[in-house]
Design an enzyme around this catalytic site. Sequence first.
Site, mmCIF file in Angstrom:
data_model
loop_
_atom_site.group_PDB
_atom_site.id
_atom_site.type_symbol
_atom_site.label_atom_id
_atom_site.label_comp_id
_atom_site.label_asym_id
_atom_site.label_seq_id
_atom_site.Cartn_x
_atom_site.Cartn_y
_atom_site.Cartn_z
ATOM 1 N N GLU A 81 0.834 -1.197 0.000
ATOM 2 C CA GLU A 81 0.000 0.000 0.000
ATOM 3 C C GLU A 81 0.871 1.251 0.000
ATOM 4 O OE1 GLU A 81 -3.165 2.348 2.937
ATOM 5 O OE2 GLU A 81 -2.329 0.413 3.542
ATOM 6 N N ASP B 121 -1.118 -0.960 5.581
ATOM 7 C CA ASP B 121 -1.064 -0.340 6.899
ATOM 8 C C ASP B 121 -2.035 -1.031 7.850
ATOM 9 O OD1 ASP B 121 0.714 1.463 5.843
ATOM 10 O OD2 ASP B 121 -0.765 3.069 5.569
ATOM 11 N N ASP C 90 -4.426 -0.119 9.671
ATOM 12 C CA ASP C 90 -5.522 0.795 9.995
ATOM 13 C C ASP C 90 -6.726 0.433 9.134
ATOM 14 O OD1 ASP C 90 -4.866 1.696 7.466
ATOM 15 O OD2 ASP C 90 -4.028 3.612 8.130
ATOM 16 N N ASP D 66 -8.044 1.939 6.558
ATOM 17 C CA ASP D 66 -7.789 2.041 5.115
ATOM 18 C C ASP D 66 -7.028 0.818 4.618
ATOM 19 O OD1 ASP D 66 -9.090 4.443 4.879
ATOM 20 O OD2 ASP D 66 -7.280 5.661 5.071
#
Length: 640
Positions: A428, A501, A503, A505
């Site tokens: 990402e 990541d 998180d 997203d």
Amino acid sequence: MNLSNIDYTASSIEILEGLEAVRKRPGMYIGSTDQRGLHHLVWEIIDNSIDEALNGYGKKIQIVIENDLEISVRDEGRGMPVEMHKSGVSALQVIFTVLHAGGKFSAQGGYKTSGGLHGVGASVVNALSDYLFVEVYNSDGTYSMKFENGGKNIGKLEKSTTKHKPGSLVRFKADDKIFKNTRFSFDTICERIQESAFLLEGIEFTIEDKRTHESKHFQYEDGLKAFMDYIHEGTQTLNDTIILNGEIEGIGVQMALQYDDGYNENVYSFVNLVRTRDGGSHVVGYRSGLTKVINEYARKHGVLKEKDKNFEGSDIREGLSSILSVSITEDLLQFEGQTKAKLGTPQARSVVESIIVEQLPRYLDLNHEASMTILGKIQKSAAARQAARLAREKTRKGKNNKIEKLLSGKLANAQTKNKTKNELYLVEGDSAGGSAKQGRDSSFQAILPLRGKVLNAQKASLDEIIKNEELNTIIHTVGAGIGNDFEVKESNYNKVIIMTDADTDGAHIQVLLLTFFFRYMRPLIEAGLVYVAQPPLYRVVVKGKEHYLYDDESLDEMREKYGKLEIQRYKGLGEMNADQLWDTTMNPKTRTLIQVQIDDFYKADRRVHTLMGDKVDERRDWIEQNVAFTLQEDDHDHDL
């Protein structure tokens, strides 16, 4: 070891007697010694019980998971034979200790059809077990026998006058020296048993897991329709379930067909109730017959003009789910490979094709409105295929095309061409991609940063997939095709690793990529080649020494042990430098990868449809029922 000094003489030739050959090379008999191989043992015992029910003996089968490697199967069939065999031992001992011995080789055993390993199955299970215990219940009473150490230790045939309902019980514990780091899965067994219940109308199955106290019960009176309703639960279908069946030359066929508004073909094929995941001659006959009937119907009703080419099979089968179950007599039954994943019986092709050609036109004529809706969908599929083909041809015209330029600017490929070792990291963002490129072992690790938005493959046609820049680069990097043309053996990489990541997203990107692989490169997942990287959540410094932690529980343990800590919460991969990324997430010796597996295909298929489809109400209902929301804030984003 210097092999040149070893003599090759008659004494070098090793003869493996009986079950020892199975223990020496278990993969030859059950495919592998991983999760799939472990469950193959269960299928062999269950298949024997199903064969009894399939031939009219008994209406109930019970499976109990005793613990991680121990399971029992009880049926209400005739009970295995216990009389003295001509070899000088009981028939029961022969069944469990002699390869290629059983009652399924001729009609004398009472089996018209069967799906077991033809006298190999029960003995193979014994060979790969720490112990196996069998009880037989017949009119004389109860007979029992115990085998230990892979069948090397054989107990006496015991008899008691205690009487039970006729049948057999087999309980075994798989050998943990052979099946390491694996355990029986309740969900996997339930999926297989539910399939059998759909296909064996009226037969009752119960599964109990003593580890979790879970249990399930399966029994269906209108099996094929119930099966199709289960497959299409929550989806928009275009027609009622089409049921076709017949028998020609000793081969019986049951078939169900139904279209939905999606883009994927799903074929569930079975031979004598055994799932043939790799298809075979019966699936070839189904596809050729379907293609012939649909094209003739399309020309008859003017959808295809005289100058038009026929629809291709892939056009016709887009959005089509089919259940194909054939029963084949022992004298005709041929499988390719010991694990029965592919049917080899050549007559099955012509029989299945004949039944479709004879019966399907009748349904199409009687259901004209639904038939024209189906043809409309097929037309759109053909147009999308043509557009996709043009797009693929453009990418093959040399290094000046758009895809080649994109790859040259994004992909940092591995230096070697070893497909069995090379790994592809889908990373990402450019920042993390840059760190990954610097920190990787370039001899076998390739890095493909994902910059743009990944398309939701659940809502997209093949044409739309190919037009999406990010997915198109993945398709060309993996190099094994897409959709029905995907060939896992052609993959350029032995591992495809999603690295995002930690998180929301990053989780969203993971879900979008997994949806794409599930819908358009499913064999990549089924082959165990798709992974999700686990980057650390925290970097903790204790007395000048760095520790990387991957969850809140580990952080809490560190706090309890050391008190005050210096904590860095990683909010993105880009916050780690190249060395840190290598040490924590990319070094094969220290990293943690999650292998993506499909334990229950039907459940996974419905879940993807619900969560990634366009029906907001269904998604909201599922989230409200299955996700617990809290107001607790994260208190780990600062140093303590």
